[in-house]
Every structure is written in C-alpha cells, then in structure tokens.
Write an enzyme that holds these catalytic residues in place. Structure first.
Site, mmCIF file in Angstrom:
data_model
loop_
_atom_site.group_PDB
_atom_site.id
_atom_site.type_symbol
_atom_site.label_atom_id
_atom_site.label_comp_id
_atom_site.label_asym_id
_atom_site.label_seq_id
_atom_site.Cartn_x
_atom_site.Cartn_y
_atom_site.Cartn_z
ATOM 1 N N SER A 691 -41.029 -26.345 -11.236
ATOM 2 C CA SER A 691 -39.822 -26.115 -10.454
ATOM 3 C C SER A 691 -39.478 -24.635 -10.299
ATOM 4 O O SER A 691 -38.574 -24.291 -9.543
ATOM 5 C CB SER A 691 -38.632 -26.855 -11.075
ATOM 6 O OG SER A 691 -38.405 -26.390 -12.387
ATOM 7 N N LYS A 734 -29.287 -28.882 -13.617
ATOM 8 C CA LYS A 734 -29.501 -27.509 -13.150
ATOM 9 C C LYS A 734 -28.294 -26.975 -12.393
ATOM 10 O O LYS A 734 -27.899 -25.817 -12.571
ATOM 11 C CB LYS A 734 -30.746 -27.470 -12.258
ATOM 12 C CG LYS A 734 -32.046 -27.731 -13.013
ATOM 13 C CD LYS A 734 -33.236 -27.792 -12.062
ATOM 14 C CE LYS A 734 -34.534 -28.057 -12.829
ATOM 15 N NZ LYS A 734 -35.699 -28.160 -11.940
#
Length: 797
Positions: A691, A734
């Site tokens: 990511s 996140k």
C-alpha cells in the site's frame, strides 16, 4: 378457682330446672357422639363451675365444640350450635382444687336456641334433635359396607382390644354404628362436627364410609412406608457392619481409616451432579476402584482429584438466560462510547439468540488494536443477558494439552483451560472469552489452534472430550467470544469457524468523550480522589490526547490522566489545597514536554518526501517516504527494514517513473549516472505491504521534478507497471490515523470508494477524500500547491 367458687355460691339455688335448659361445657378438639363414653379434661374457671353445678344439682350437661381452639374464654359466638347431651359418670378433681378429669357418656344431639347471660358458667336454652332412623335394603347395604371397612381398619391398628371388633359387629342400629365409628375416626374435629350435624342417616353413613376408606388408604401407605424404611434400615445396618469390619481389617494392616466420610460425601456429590448415563457408569467404576484402593496407594490421590473435578463440573446446571434487547442496548451504550456498527451487530446476534434459543450461535471474534474495548464488550454482553463471564487467555499458549488437557497417566496432569473455565463459572452456559486468539504458538508439543477447532465448531463441541476428563462434555451451550489484534496469524480453518467483527481506533473527539465518561471516573476512584476535589477541563484532556498519546485505543490516555491525578493527590494529601483544577497550560507543567507534534509540514517541506498511510496491529499510522538522488551507477538503495513486498513496490515505482520520464519532464539519461535511495524512517520497525507504492512513486516524482508534495496530503494504494492505482485494505484505520495526525486531504484508490461507508463521520467531517485510478491523477492532486498554506500548522497532531 376462687372466683368460680364465689360465683357458684352467689348463684341462686334451683329446685326445678326446665328440661330445655342445659349447662354448656365448651371443649377444644373433641366431638362427643351419642352412645360413646369419653374422658374430658376441664381446667377453665367457667367450665369447672358448670361441672360443679351439674354435680350439685344432678343435671346433665351439653358439650359444644369451639370454632377456634386457641380462644381461652369463648363467647356464644365462638361455639358451634349443635352438640351432644352427656351424663357425667365420674369427676376426678385434685385435692388442691382447680381443674380435673371428667368421664361422660353421650346421649343425644341438641341445638342451642339462646344463652343465658350473667352467670358464672354457660347456660343455654336448647331444643333436642330427633334421632334419625331409616330402613330398607340400601341402608342395610351401607351398614354391611361400613362394618367391612371398620374390620379392615382394625387390622392396620396395633394393640386393638378384641371386644371392640365384637362390639362393632354386634351393633345392628345404623345410627349407633355410624356414631361409634365416627368417634374412633382419626380425622379433624371439624370433620367430626360435620358428621354430628348430619341429620339424614343415609348421608351420615356415606360420609363415615368415605372418611373411613380414606383412613384405610393412609394406613396402608403408612404400613408400606414403614416396611420399606425397615428394609432400608436393615440394609444400611448390614452395610455399616461390613464397613466397620473393613475398617478393623485396615487398622490391623496398618492402613488409616480417615477419608471414609469424605468418600461418602464425594459419592453423594457425584450422584447429585446430573451426569449423563454413560458418563455416570464410567465414573461409578472409578469410584468403586477408589473405595478398594488404600490411601497410601500411588494412584489414590490422582484418582481422588479426578473424581473431585467430575463432581464439581456443572453437568446439568444452566443459568437462566434473559435477553432483553432494550436492556442490552442500554448496557452497551452505558459501557462503551461509539462503536455503533459493532453494537448493532451484537444486538442482531442477541435478537437471533432470543428468537431461536436452541439454534447454533455463531462464534464472534472481535478484531482490533489494543485498548479499543474488545474484552469489555464481552463482559457487557454477559451482563446484558445475565450470564456468568469467564476469560481464557490464549496469548503464548504453545501446547495442545493446555486446551485439551493432559492425560491422567502423567504426573501433575490437569484439565484444559476450557474445562477449568467451565468449572470456575459453575454453569454450562457462561460467556467464555478466548482472549488473544491470534497469539497462539506452535511447538513440538502440538498445535493449540488445532485443538480449538473442535471447541469452536457448533457441530462438534456438544461432545468435546478433554484428555484429563476422559468423557465427553457438552460445550454447545457456551457463548464463545474470541478477541484478536490481527487476522493474519490466525490459521485459516480456525478463522473460518468464527464471524469476524472488526473494531478500529478512536478519533481525537471520541477519545476526549471516552475520557470524560469513563477514564476520569475510574482514575478518580483508583487514586482516592472525590469528584469535587479535582476538575480536569476538556482542553486539558484534549492536550493529553493530542500531545502525549498516539494510539488506536485509550490505555496510554488513561495512564496520562492517572499521572495528572497523582500530581493533584500529592497537593491535596499535603493539605496545601482542598481542590485542584487542571487546565490546558498545566498539562505540560505536569507531564513534561509534548511527546508528539505535527511533523507533517516539516517532513514534506523539501522535494522527495511524501506522506503515506500504513496499517499496523495497533491501528493505523502515517508513514513518511523519503527519496534522494546521489551520483552513482543507477542503483536503487532501499533502507528502513522493508519486507519483500515493499521492496518490490519500490522497484515498480522506479520503473514506472523511468517509463514516464518524458511525460514528467525528467531526463532519462540521469538515471544511469546517479543512485536513487529510498528510505522509510523508524528503521527499527519492520514494514511490509504494497500500500506504500503510490507514496513511493510520488516521492520519486517530487524528487526528480524538484516539486514539493502538499503538506496536508496523505495517500495509500498499490501501483502497477501500467500506472494503475490498485485497492488496498485497512481504509478505516488509515483514515482515522490521518485525522489524528492533522492530515486534511487523503488520496485513495477509486475501487476503495465503497470502504468510505465504514469511516467514522467525525473523520469525514475533517478530511477531504479524492479517489484516483491512475498515477497521473495522483501526481496532479499531490504536487499541486495547497489552497491555504497554513492548514497543516493550524491543525496539529
């Protein structure tokens, strides 16, 4: 007695007394029938006065039953209206005066018309009731049936005078037979009074026969019970003799006699435990083996411990489960702030369990970072439905026997943690929390996760077999709840048996609210402070959250609040102040310099630095990607303890930059004469995953084009060599971390748009989301100058 005597002396002498006037003797629990001789005890003043007056005037008396035996001085209203006229055969009085014993014979029935007041004894005007007579075959049949029943009743009575049976058989008058049998019946006085008041002869014969038949049945049962009791006593006496002989033999052999009583108690406990038939049969064999075993034997203590466990387990004990959805919602709201999606799923789970209590409930698994309330959610579920709560810690468990138990052949063998928790709960349907299920280990001693497969499978756990127990135990009623910090380390088959419910970290506002509702109250109590002695303002609490903690949960926040309260406790205990108020400026003076600060603006103030978003087992976090270019031979240098997948993302990012060099305005020849160094700070922490690909690509473009990345932008996503931005996981964690760090714009892959539904509303209100599909869109948004320069500085983290 003196009052009664004076009253008698004062009473006028009577020469002629009408036949319809009787001296009345009230009696307790005694009904006299015509033709029956019975003793009567007299000790009350009025009764004694009436007896003496009847003896003096040679008159008959009337016996009336009291309605309530405990009335000491009865009035006419306390007496029944119908009684029996009696002749006094003998009166025995003690030499000192007072009461005495009266022997009377009943003659006929009478009814009281009215009482004469003002006398020392009861005197009443009466009418005599004619004696009921009847003839016919039905009366003869009733008489024969009554004699047969009376004969049968006499056979059950001990020491019956032989003349009584002859008298019953010789009586031909139906009314006399009914009255004689009624007088000997062992029934309540009220029932006898009802027989006395029954004037119809046929009805009286039927009622006497009914009562006599009932008494015969009672006597039969009593005799049967007595016989069984005598047999049981004889059997116990025989057993006691044999046991005493066994004790003598053991004593001669030098073996102790202690423990016999304990073995008896153990046997009784096993009998009351409610074991299944097959299990009970096997346990009884072990119990008989224990009885024959000397206490000094090597296996005695091991077998005794095993049987104690069997007796203590709740084989048939089930607590009442009370599921009230409104109460459960109230408990969850009281115990936890936020977590709306989790609470909704728990309420759905409880509603299904209420509507289908015999169905197979799914195994819930709460997954989330430490300190977000996973364990306390399990306790709230137990409290909401009224079941006991037990916790089994699986962290570090590496031996299969810790779950399934050790075999009894081993020294120091113990049952597994599951059976131990059930025993401690004392019921077969507790809420059992399997804590830290993701931290199970594996060794040469077996795999504990494999042992849990049977425990957590609703199709198999109804006959769970613990190695120590050796017999199946039903776990199907246990409400299992597991907790974990991450799913990756849970084996696939075990994860497949559980329903995953994910919990994410809290935002800054949620932490402030949790601190106000729960943590301050808990720390006040822990530090011995009263609410009026300490005031912690919202600004001070927010400073603790923002400057001194950076976590997904609230454990460090509670520690900081505790530090503030301990500082106040010193001042209050010293007598310097009566109360303390802590505001924002006092926090730094007590806790020291802020441990965390907003470093986003500083880190991205030069080209080659981009802010990424990462997921960790303790929640989301921001991740800085730094890139620099030095003279060299075209090498790619990677540092920061990166995993293989993350290294491959860096390789892909550099290749993509080289492929698009012309479009980006970068000299392709420069790559051969320089080295590219990509570094991820916090090098002591291992990092991996795809990511960070977009952040690496952005950092390289920023470096090579000498353009600064916006200081309020963070990004996450995987890149492909075609320039596509691919979806990733952990969007909620996140984005919460981005809001906590002061980020105001987040770039996400377009295919992650659906995950925005899980992001808290408080995060959506402070972050602007952009969804990108290709890297050219990403660069356009990330490298553009910010709309307002001081945004990042004004927010802070």
């Amino acid at each position: 007695m003196n009052d009664a005597t004076s009253a008698l002396t004062a009473a006028p002498a009577r020469t002629e007394v009408p036949e319809d006037v009787l001296i009345i003797l009230p009696v307790r629990n005694l009904v006299l029938f015509p033709g029956v001789v019975a003793p009567v005890g007299v000790n009350r003043a009025k009764t004694v006065a009436g007896v003496r007056e009847a003896l003096r005037t040679e008159r008959k008396v009337g016996l009336l039953l009291q309605r309530q035996p405990d009335v000491e001085d009865p009035t006419p209203a306390d007496l029944h209206a119908i009684g029996t006229v009696a002749s006094i055969l003998r009166f025995a009085a003690p030499s000192g005066g007072g009461g005495g014993q009266l022997l009377v014979q009943g003659e006929r029935r009478f009814r009281v018309l009215d009482f004469q007041p003002g006398l020392a004894f009861h005197l009443a005007r009466v009418e005599y009731l004619p004696e009921a007579t009847a003839h016919g075959s039905d009366v003869e049949a009733r008489v024969l049936n009554l004699k047969r029943l009376a004969q049968e009743a006499l056979e059950f009575l001990p020491a019956v005078p032989p003349e009584l049976a002859g008298a019953l058989q010789s009586l031909d008058a139906p009314e006399a037979l009914a009255d004689l049998i009624a007088s000997f019946l062992d029934v309540k006085a009220a029932d006898k009074q009802a027989l006395l008041e029954t004037t119809d002869l046929r009805t009286r014969l039927e009622r006497v026969a009914t009562l006599l038949a009932h008494r015969i049945e009672v006597l039969k049962l009593s005799k049967q019970i007595e016989s069984q009791t005598r047999e049981a006593i004889d059997e116990r006496q025989k057993e006691a003799v044999l046991r005493e002989q066994l004790k003598q033999i053991q004593r001669e052999l030098g073996e102790g006699e202690d423990g016999a009583a304990e073995l008896s108690e153990l046997k009784a406990a096993i009998a009351k435990a409610g074991l299944p038939p097959e299990t009970l049969e096997q346990v009884n064999k072990e119990l008989k083996r224990l009885e024959r075993m000397p206490e000094q034997g090597a296996e005695y203590s091991m077998l005794r411990t095993y049987l104690d466990l069997v007796a203590a387990l709740p084989w048939s004990t089930l607590d009442a489960e009370s599921i009230n959805i409104d109460k459960a919602r109230e408990v969850l709201e009281t115990d936890h702030y936020g977590l709306d999606k989790i609470k909704k799923r728990i309420l759905e789970y409880l509603a299904v369990r209420k509507l289908n209590p015999h169905g197979r409930s799914p195994i819930l698994c709460f997954v989330g970072p430490p300190g977000v309330g996973k364990t306390s959610l399990g306790q709230s579920i137990a409290r909401a439905i009224g079941l006991k709560f037990q916790r089994v810690s699986l962290g570090g468990t590496h031996d299969e026997a810790e779950i399934r138990g050790h075999r009894r052949t081993y020294v120091g063998a113990l049952p597994g943690t599951i059976i131990q928790a059930i025993r401690k709960a004392g019921t077969r349907n507790p809420v059992l929390m399997l804590d830290e299920i993701d931290k199970l280990g594996r060794s040469f001693q077996g795999d504990p996760a494999a042992a849990l497969l049977e425990v957590l499978d609703p199709e198999q756990n109804s006959s769970f077999r613990d190695n120590y127990l050796g017999v199946p135990f039903d776990l199907s009623k246990v409400l299992f709840i597991a907790t974990a910090n991450q799913l990756d380390t849970i084996p696939g088959p075990l994860r497949d048996r559980m329903e995953i419910i994910e919990l994410t970290g809290y935002t800054e506002d949620e932490k402030v609210e949790i601190g106000k509702r729960y943590l301050i109250k808990r720390q006040l109590e822990a530090n011995g402070l009263k609410p009026e002695q300490l005031t912690l303002t919202d600004e001070a609490l927010r400073r603790c959250v923002r400057d001194y903690t950076r976590e997904a949960g609230c454990r460090n926040l509670e520690r900081e609040i505790g530090a503030l309260m301990r500082n106040a406790a010193v001042k209050i205990a010293s007598g310097l102040v009566a109360s303390v108020r802590i505001d924002g400026p006092e926090v730094e003076a007590i806790l020291g310099s802020p441990r965390f600060e907003n470093e986003v603006a500083m880190r991205v103030s030069v080209p080659g630095v981009a802010t990424g978003l990462a997921w960790t087992p303790v929640g989301g976090d921001i991740l800085f990607i730094e890139a620099t270019q030095t003279p060299g031979s075209g090498r790619l240098i990677l540092t920061g303890q990166l995993g293989d997948v993350m290294k491959e993302s860096a390789q892909a990012a550099l290749s993509l930059v080289k492929a698009n060099a012309a479009a980006l305005g970068v000299d392709p020849q420069g790559f051969e004469k320089s080295d590219i160094h990509i570094h991820v700070p916090a090098g002591a922490i291992p990092k991996d995953g795809p990511s960070a690909g977009v952040a690496m690509y952005t950092a390289l473009v920023s470096l090579l084009t000498h353009t600064t990345v916006r200081n309020d932008v963070a990004m996450t996503g995987e890149i492909s060599l075609r320039g596509l931005v691919l979806p990733i996981g952990g969007v909620k964690e996140k984005t919460v971390a981005a809001a906590r760090a002061g980020i105001r714009t987040v770039l996400l892959p377009r295919r992650n748009r659906k995950d925005l539904d899980d992001v808290p509303a408080s995060v959506k209100s402070v972050i602007e989301f952009h969804f990108v599909e290709r890297v050219d869109e990403l660069i356009r948004l990330a490298l553009a100058p910010p709309a307002v320069e001081p945004v990042a500085e004004s927010v802070g983290a």
